[in-house]
Design an enzyme around this catalytic site. Sequence first.
Site, PDB file in Angstrom:
ATOM      1  CG  HIS A   1      -1.547   1.313   1.525  1.00  0.00           C
ATOM      2  ND1 HIS A   1      -2.519   1.864   0.723  1.00  0.00           N
ATOM      3  CD2 HIS A   1      -1.313   2.217   2.512  1.00  0.00           C
ATOM      4  CE1 HIS A   1      -2.884   3.041   1.219  1.00  0.00           C
ATOM      5  NE2 HIS A   1      -2.170   3.273   2.292  1.00  0.00           N
TER       6      HIS A   1
ATOM      7  NE  ARG B   1       0.546  -5.606 -13.652  1.00  0.00           N
ATOM      8  CZ  ARG B   1       1.257  -4.476 -13.732  1.00  0.00           C
ATOM      9  NH1 ARG B   1       0.785  -3.359 -13.173  1.00  0.00           N
ATOM     10  NH2 ARG B   1       2.419  -4.455 -14.369  1.00  0.00           N
TER      11      ARG B   1
ATOM     12  NE  ARG C   1      -2.807  -9.467 -16.434  1.00  0.00           N
ATOM     13  CZ  ARG C   1      -1.683  -9.340 -15.736  1.00  0.00           C
ATOM     14  NH1 ARG C   1      -0.516  -9.458 -16.352  1.00  0.00           N
ATOM     15  NH2 ARG C   1      -1.698  -9.080 -14.436  1.00  0.00           N
TER      16      ARG C   1
ATOM     17  CD  GLU D   1       1.947 -13.812 -19.614  1.00  0.00           C
ATOM     18  OE1 GLU D   1       2.566 -13.054 -18.842  1.00  0.00           O
ATOM     19  OE2 GLU D   1       0.709 -13.923 -19.600  1.00  0.00           O
TER      20      GLU D   1
ATOM     21  CG  ASN E   1       7.758  -8.215 -15.907  1.00  0.00           C
ATOM     22  OD1 ASN E   1       8.593  -7.611 -16.565  1.00  0.00           O
ATOM     23  ND2 ASN E   1       6.907  -7.598 -15.119  1.00  0.00           N
ATOM     24  CG  ASP E   2       5.287 -14.390 -15.967  1.00  0.00           C
ATOM     25  OD1 ASP E   2       6.059 -14.431 -14.992  1.00  0.00           O
ATOM     26  OD2 ASP E   2       4.053 -14.382 -15.850  1.00  0.00           O
TER      27      ASP E   2
ATOM     28  NE  ARG F   1      11.191  -9.699 -12.184  1.00  0.00           N
ATOM     29  CZ  ARG F   1      10.805  -8.498 -12.582  1.00  0.00           C
ATOM     30  NH1 ARG F   1      11.672  -7.649 -13.033  1.00  0.00           N
ATOM     31  NH2 ARG F   1       9.536  -8.159 -12.540  1.00  0.00           N
TER      32      ARG F   1
ATOM     33  CB  CYS G   1       2.488  -4.641 -21.195  1.00  0.00           C
ATOM     34  SG  CYS G   1       2.092  -6.387 -21.043  1.00  0.00           S
TER      35      CYS G   1
END
Length: 593
Positions: free
Chosen positions: A192, A299, A335, A434, A457-458, A468, A505
Amino acid sequence: MARKVLTGIPVSSGIAIGKALFMNRRLYGRIPRQSIAQHFVEGEKSRLKQAMDQAVEELDLVRGQVPNEFKEHGLIIDSHITILRDPKLRNLAFGYIEDMRINAEWALLKAVKEMEKRFAVIQDDYIRQRIQDVRLVADRVQSKLMGLSHEMQEIEGRIILMAHDLAPSDTAGLEVDKIMAFTTAEGGKTSHTGILARSLQIPSIVGVKDLEDTVEDGEFVIIDALKGRILVEPEEDELAEYIALQDQFDGYQKAIVRNCHLPAETIDGYRVQVQANIELFEEVAAVLDHGAEGVGLYRTEYSYMNREILPSEDELFEEYRDLASILSPAKVVFRTLDLGADKFISGFGAIDERNPALGLRSIRLCLQHRDLFRSQIRAILRASLAGNTAMMYPMISGLRELREANRVLAEAKAQLRDEGIPFNEELPVGIMVELPSAVMTAELLAKEVDFFSIGTNDLIQYSLGIDRTNKHVSYLYQPLHPAILRSIKHVVDAAHQSGIEVSLCGEVASDPFCVPILMGMQIDSLSMNPQAIPGIKRIIRQTTMDECKELLRRVLECRTVTKINKLVMDSIFQRFPEELAFYSSLLDNEDFV
């Protein structure tokens, strides 16, 4: 030298210099531990119950003060109330009071320790980290038991806010105009605190070891949220150095933000769309302020988290409709649910899997829970008339999954037609690329979708076989590995041969060392954290496609990642020295090297 230099995770860039003020410190070392006589047992149980009830009332009051634009934070407060009302924590503490005859504070501490043990064996990272919510709730109750105020003293002047952790209930009433930076002992990039700091555009560092034991209220500190460093009581020469760096950074930020609404177009006229990745509705302001040309990745799974009851179709429809209408005519790409691996919701909980990253997640999970999937798709379809929208499926491995997902989409469309509910019949549908299998079959997949979005990323993780976040192998996470560059180029070429657009992205989209190479591949759009957009657009506007294509050609001739990294570093630093002045500090320990 400064009295002490602490390190943490930078989650919102910038430099802040000022006096520290703690909102809360963990009460662990101050909690009284007392044995009690049998006739005091019921009294201690009653005292604990009263403190928990008071905490619920307090959170209920705070919940009512959360403005609509921060409604996601209100959902987190709801989850804290749920923890307080859940009999598990309460009964554990009552049991310790009865069996061990100890005071309420000590019993609550032991109950939290027991819950920590139970959470520690959960494989799913997201669920495991929810123990921090239990700790935050317990700290609030301990404050009640110990007669301490959980609220921070009134802020006089501007300060650097420090805390053990910050929950939405802590920050709901903060005078944010008086806060120069946030720093917490707990938290990560998706905490947060990090989300709030990015939305407010102020420097923030989280996960700072020894913060509470090192810094005192009123001490002079420097927050270096470029490198993730905190200098406590710096020397004059360090202060002068950081004042100069702060001026440089602020000047650079003002300059790039001033022109952030200009198009991302090269000197010789090649135009690329630069969009934003967001996960919370409240980030819309950052999208608009930083010159994003829409949202390339929304997301949607974050609307399902931190709550006991799954969102209804109507609730999702209202969220998606509002987002689409506010950003219209700019595009919003929704997505579909990317749950599993490190993100779970209470309706499912953690699945017992030895390797959740390769298990029941994303589109696989949705295809096993089709009612959940169909409800979300209906909400997206209903919202599609409110603006320029598109939808994409995550983690598609091949045609079978794509076609199964499209069957659910067809069912949702048929239902809406039968019910007389309007929607955009031509809603564009794409997929996230991905997985290596999607890369290798890109030519086949491109014939059945409207667009691709490459999730690096993936893709990097699965292609190179590394995690990672694992410190032992994180050095192998190489965005400029020859296999990754060739994979991306193959996907871009396959998309264009089929006449569809392709976006990227992942984090690579906001890496200034990678963007010119992606431009050389003639990528159609880049989507990234809103804060990164002004700098990336400025780099694009100062280059030419001839330069980008030449760099790509030279890179593809290199056989090793070491040679590619050196070539790119030398080329980009020479070409954009000012733009990279604030990235150079990352090169020793981040993804690039």
